[in-house]
Write a protein that holds these residues in place. Structure first.
Motif, mmCIF file in Angstrom:
data_model
loop_
_atom_site.group_PDB
_atom_site.id
_atom_site.type_symbol
_atom_site.label_atom_id
_atom_site.label_comp_id
_atom_site.label_asym_id
_atom_site.label_seq_id
_atom_site.Cartn_x
_atom_site.Cartn_y
_atom_site.Cartn_z
ATOM 1 N N MET A 1 0.833 -1.204 0.000
ATOM 2 C CA MET A 1 0.000 0.000 0.000
ATOM 3 C C MET A 1 0.863 1.247 0.000
ATOM 4 N N GLU A 2 1.899 1.259 0.822
ATOM 5 C CA GLU A 2 2.833 2.394 0.843
ATOM 6 C C GLU A 2 3.446 2.591 -0.538
ATOM 7 N N PHE B 1 -0.599 4.758 -0.934
ATOM 8 C CA PHE B 1 -1.609 4.851 0.121
ATOM 9 C C PHE B 1 -0.887 4.922 1.462
ATOM 10 N N THR B 2 -0.965 6.086 2.096
ATOM 11 C CA THR B 2 -0.268 6.263 3.362
ATOM 12 C C THR B 2 -1.233 6.705 4.458
ATOM 13 N N SER C 1 -4.073 1.845 5.699
ATOM 14 C CA SER C 1 -4.695 1.618 4.393
ATOM 15 C C SER C 1 -4.958 0.134 4.164
ATOM 16 N N GLY D 1 -10.586 2.290 -4.433
ATOM 17 C CA GLY D 1 -9.140 2.410 -4.290
ATOM 18 C C GLY D 1 -8.409 1.479 -5.240
ATOM 19 N N VAL E 1 -9.431 9.301 -0.001
ATOM 20 C CA VAL E 1 -8.280 8.395 -0.080
ATOM 21 C C VAL E 1 -7.643 8.442 -1.464
ATOM 22 N N VAL E 2 -8.459 8.385 -2.494
ATOM 23 C CA VAL E 2 -7.935 8.401 -3.864
ATOM 24 C C VAL E 2 -7.291 9.754 -4.172
ATOM 25 N N LYS F 1 -5.926 11.866 -1.943
ATOM 26 C CA LYS F 1 -4.684 11.936 -1.174
ATOM 27 C C LYS F 1 -3.582 11.150 -1.871
ATOM 28 N N ARG F 2 -3.929 9.981 -2.393
ATOM 29 C CA ARG F 2 -2.945 9.170 -3.115
ATOM 30 C C ARG F 2 -2.463 9.897 -4.362
#
Length: 181
Positions: free
Chosen positions: A46-47, A51-52, A57, A91, A159-160, A162-163
């Motif tokens: 994820m990282e 995705f952090t 996540s 995601g 979330v999306v 931020k990514r």
């Protein structure tokens, strides 16, 4: 067979199949079952995907899939279950989107299909052969439907986004400032 409602039987089959697939996906992430990486490897992945924090996540994705899937199988809190699974799949769609649509090229076809199917079940309701029906729809109210889907949409968008922002920032950094992988 006259007492069996075909629509309700179809919803049961759709819930069971979709929920089982989602549960399997989620348990791969959370527990390493079915050849999955488990929480630590999923967190690292994820990282790497942007995705952090990765562990949060991974837990959120795993619970959205496994928990949403389990609730779909049971036909319990179906609006929340469908919304949670659809949000988790949003995601996954974001990750696979650069590869195009079709799954054989690594595209988003499969997670999109799972997400849309889970959302449709959440919107349609679980049907007669479900715990929602058995409990008098205690966890399947109209306001819950609206709240679950609105909350899932807002969370997935956050979330999306931020990514995407993290990826854009990483692209803008000079190569010498980037952390080594």
């Amino acid at each position: 067979m006259s007492c069996i409602n075909r629509r309700d039987l179809a919803l049961l089959a759709l819930r069971a199949g979709t929920g089982a697939v989602l549960m399997a996906h989620g348990t791969q992430k959370l527990f390493g079952w079915f050849g999955g990486g488990g929480l630590d490897k999923t967190a690292a992945a994820m990282e790497h995907m942007g995705f952090t924090p990765g562990r949060h996540s991974a837990v959120a994705a795993g619970l959205g899939e496994a928990g949403g899937g389990a609730l779909l199988v049971l036909g319990l809190a179906t609006p929340a279950a469908g919304a949670a699974a659809a949000g988790a799949m949003a995601g996954a769609v974001a990750v696979h989107a650069p590869a195009g649509f079709f799954a054989q090229a690594g595209g988003y076809e499969y997670p999109a299909f799972l997400g849309f199917t889970a959302a449709a079940i959440g919107l349609a309701g679980a049907g007669r052969y479900s715990l929602d029906h058995a409990t008098g729809h205690t966890f399947d109210q109209r306001w819950m439907l609206a709240l679950a889907f609105a909350g899932s949409a807002v969370a997935a968008a956050a979330v999306v986004t931020k990514r995407a922002q993290a990826q854009a920032q990483a692209q803008a950094e000079p190569a010498e400032d980037r952390p080594e992988a």
